[in-house]
Enzyme design. Sequence first.
Site, PDB file in Angstrom:
ATOM      1  N   CYS A  73       0.862  -1.029  -0.389  1.00 26.05           N
ATOM      2  CA  CYS A  73       0.082  -0.197  -0.160  1.00 26.05           C
ATOM      3  C   CYS A  73       0.958   0.828   0.472  1.00 26.05           C
ATOM      4  O   CYS A  73       1.319   1.568   1.091  1.00 26.05           O
ATOM      5  CB  CYS A  73      -0.681   0.119   1.468  1.00 26.05           C
ATOM      6  SG  CYS A  73      -1.830   1.748   1.412  1.00 26.05           S
ATOM      7  N   CYS A 182      -0.895   3.631  -6.277  1.00 23.74           N
ATOM      8  CA  CYS A 182      -1.858   2.739  -5.743  1.00 23.74           C
ATOM      9  C   CYS A 182      -1.793   1.523  -5.853  1.00 23.74           C
ATOM     10  O   CYS A 182      -2.968   1.245  -6.756  1.00 23.74           O
ATOM     11  CB  CYS A 182      -3.110   3.947  -5.346  1.00 23.74           C
ATOM     12  SG  CYS A 182      -4.762   2.816  -4.804  1.00 23.74           S
TER      13      CYS A 182
END
Length: 260
Positions: A73, A182
């Site tokens: 992440c 992302c």
Amino acid sequence: MNNKPIGIIDSGIGGLSIASVLIKKLPKESIVYIADSKNCPYGQKSAEEIYKLTKKMVDYLLSKNIKLLLIACNTITVTSIEKLRKYYPNLPVVGIVPVVKTAINNSKSGKIGIFSTKVTAKSKYQKKLINEFAKENTVISIGSDNLVEKIENPDFVSIDKILEKELKPFIEKKVDVLALGCSHFPLIYSKIKKKLPNVLILDSAGAVVRQVERILNNNKILSNSNKARYNFYTTGGLNAIGFHVDKLTKSGKIEKISLL
Ligand code: DGL
């Protein structure tokens, strides 16, 4: 040699886009994955809150005896990787960031885009990367408003609408390479590609998995097992993670947990 699992964390299902590449490239490695889908998205939370939530995931993974932590992440990486390395000094930690250098190397026009969450777009970490590799170039960095949420609880009509609006600046500025910052975004790669047909779209999975392999190798903790195990935990609903586990990783045990 060490056949303990690699721990993978993400705010939700996005990190499965990294886990699937890891499974292909390092098939002897077992993994334990946590999606904090209950608290997703992280991209608009404060750095303090992200760190607090992340620590709960890491503690859970440590109880599963992981040998390395992979932060799949970008948002957690840019806000928390340094603090995590300090707090868990004996745990090798690998993070993920947009592949700015590769984007520049592949760009003919010298105009690149980075598409991430708002936290990542504003972070010092990303600014440092741009300064290091793309100072002389045009970099359009966009932090999406609520795309992650719509990917996590799939709503394809909203995803199309958001992409229509948020990808526009990349088209207007004529970027020829786009780095996805992302890990949720590779899950909608074909939708992004449809809107940017002439743009090369890069994600960070390959780079991050090579980094994991290097660290396992340097620490002499690569696995030699022929029976890799895949365990997936979520703090949220089972549907979306179930769909992606089947599609991306083909197998694995999925369980719902609560991290209090
Ligand atoms: N997959 C996360 C990332 O790479 C999404 C963060 C969020 O939950 O907003 O940034």
